[in-house]
Design an enzyme around this catalytic site. Sequence first.
Site, mmCIF file in Angstrom:
data_model
loop_
_atom_site.group_PDB
_atom_site.id
_atom_site.type_symbol
_atom_site.label_atom_id
_atom_site.label_comp_id
_atom_site.label_asym_id
_atom_site.label_seq_id
_atom_site.Cartn_x
_atom_site.Cartn_y
_atom_site.Cartn_z
ATOM 1 N N ARG A 244 -42.029 0.111 15.900
ATOM 2 C CA ARG A 244 -41.259 -0.208 14.706
ATOM 3 C C ARG A 244 -40.221 0.880 14.485
ATOM 4 O O ARG A 244 -40.525 2.070 14.621
ATOM 5 C CB ARG A 244 -42.165 -0.290 13.466
ATOM 6 C CG ARG A 244 -42.981 -1.566 13.342
ATOM 7 C CD ARG A 244 -42.128 -2.790 13.046
ATOM 8 N NE ARG A 244 -42.946 -3.972 12.870
ATOM 9 C CZ ARG A 244 -43.314 -4.789 13.869
ATOM 10 N NH1 ARG A 244 -42.919 -4.566 15.103
ATOM 11 N NH2 ARG A 244 -44.066 -5.848 13.625
ATOM 12 N N GLU A 273 -33.554 -3.562 10.709
ATOM 13 C CA GLU A 273 -33.253 -4.773 11.488
ATOM 14 C C GLU A 273 -32.811 -5.900 10.560
ATOM 15 O O GLU A 273 -33.394 -6.058 9.490
ATOM 16 C CB GLU A 273 -34.509 -5.223 12.250
ATOM 17 C CG GLU A 273 -34.840 -4.314 13.388
ATOM 18 C CD GLU A 273 -36.110 -4.732 14.132
ATOM 19 O OE1 GLU A 273 -36.525 -5.905 14.051
ATOM 20 O OE2 GLU A 273 -36.677 -3.862 14.805
ATOM 21 N N HIS A 291 -35.223 -6.382 19.474
ATOM 22 C CA HIS A 291 -36.647 -6.671 19.219
ATOM 23 C C HIS A 291 -37.166 -7.780 20.153
ATOM 24 O O HIS A 291 -37.549 -8.866 19.687
ATOM 25 C CB HIS A 291 -36.859 -7.050 17.746
ATOM 26 C CG HIS A 291 -38.277 -6.855 17.288
ATOM 27 N ND1 HIS A 291 -38.611 -6.400 16.048
ATOM 28 C CD2 HIS A 291 -39.462 -7.058 17.920
ATOM 29 C CE1 HIS A 291 -39.927 -6.347 15.918
ATOM 30 N NE2 HIS A 291 -40.470 -6.743 17.054
HETATM 31 C C1 8YV Z 1 -43.161 -9.957 17.190
HETATM 32 C C2 8YV Z 1 -44.019 -7.550 16.949
HETATM 33 O O1 8YV Z 1 -42.037 -10.490 17.794
HETATM 34 O O2 8YV Z 1 -46.128 -8.598 16.792
HETATM 35 C C3 8YV Z 1 -45.429 -7.665 16.476
HETATM 36 O O3 8YV Z 1 -45.855 -6.741 15.760
HETATM 37 O O4 8YV Z 1 -43.413 -6.585 16.741
HETATM 38 C C4 8YV Z 1 -43.253 -8.564 17.666
HETATM 39 O O5 8YV Z 1 -43.288 -8.359 19.020
HETATM 40 C C5 8YV Z 1 -43.009 -10.116 15.724
HETATM 41 O O6 8YV Z 1 -43.805 -9.293 14.986
HETATM 42 C C6 8YV Z 1 -43.296 -11.500 15.285
HETATM 43 O O7 8YV Z 1 -43.532 -11.588 13.917
#
Ligand code: 8YV
Length: 329
Positions: A244, A273, A291
Amino acid sequence: MTKRKPLVIVTRKLPDVVETRMRELFNTRLNLDDHPVGHADLVEAVKTADVLVPTVTDRIDKAVLSQAGPQLKLIANFGTGVDNIDVETANMRGIIVTNTPGVLTEDTADMTMALILAVARRLTEGAAVIGSDTAWTGWSPTWMLGHRIYGKRLGIVGMGRIGSAVARRAKAFGLQIHYHNRRPVSARLEEELEATYWESLDQMLARMDVISVNCPHTPGTYHLLNARRLRLMKPSAIIVNTSRGEVIDENALARMLEAGELGGAGLDVFEHEPAVNPRLIKNPRAVLLPHMGSATIEGRVDMGEKVIINIKTFIDGHTPPDRVLPNMI
Ligand code: 8YV
């Protein structure tokens, strides 16, 4: 008499196979054209849904949760990270939160390796030369030189599922594995990865050639990599983040890259983002992706299946397998 099917509201378009299965099992409200969902739509959704399926792009905060109707019993997040949801408030209001751990581990670890290689070996800079205005004039012994990763030290910040999967891959590439975590991993895993545990993040940062951020974003990890800590890194070191954006102070990182105080950065995630710091965009030492860490069709279908299992288990009267409790954050 048949039981009323619960109303499941899904905020974004999911793979067709997932949506088809959801339609069979639940009374669904889908987002077929994948239009962005704002605060007002989320408020409307929590007022009507029995189950809400949000994604990382939906902020389910106190303001949204305070409007939730008594029928909302489950938030089945399509994603592993739950920093988009105020889990504590949801819990206090009797709303269960679930996520999708495990199924995006390998894809995210692959993307981490891709970024390490892309930064160290200047993949995007090289690729941009082909067909550009300043076209490639031919091979030269001292042109477009990157750095070897074999034999270098990789420091993993957060040795959970994804961190360990990164370590396995990195070991095969000849990197030496170091890690910082709240606690050391099991002796068996440490041995398998030939990994060195650093209780002090500061000390690890000062000695690594590559840093990979693989911890979740929680109140405790916000700006964990702040300006002071980034300055501890070797000026030649590179940092990659597939977790993140909030874990790194993005402004401080951009400033240091601009000043040549760091070797490079590979970022799949950003603090605000979809906005990306313009100074990062301009920097040739930064490889930036929108992402995409878990963006494989296999991964997204598996995530959808996890969401369905969590919902189905819950409506059948059991505790969903991927329940997230406030004390897990
Ligand atoms: C997803 C992610 O695309 O799962 C996670 O925590 O960061 C991602 O790879 C995203 O969260 C989908 O909501």
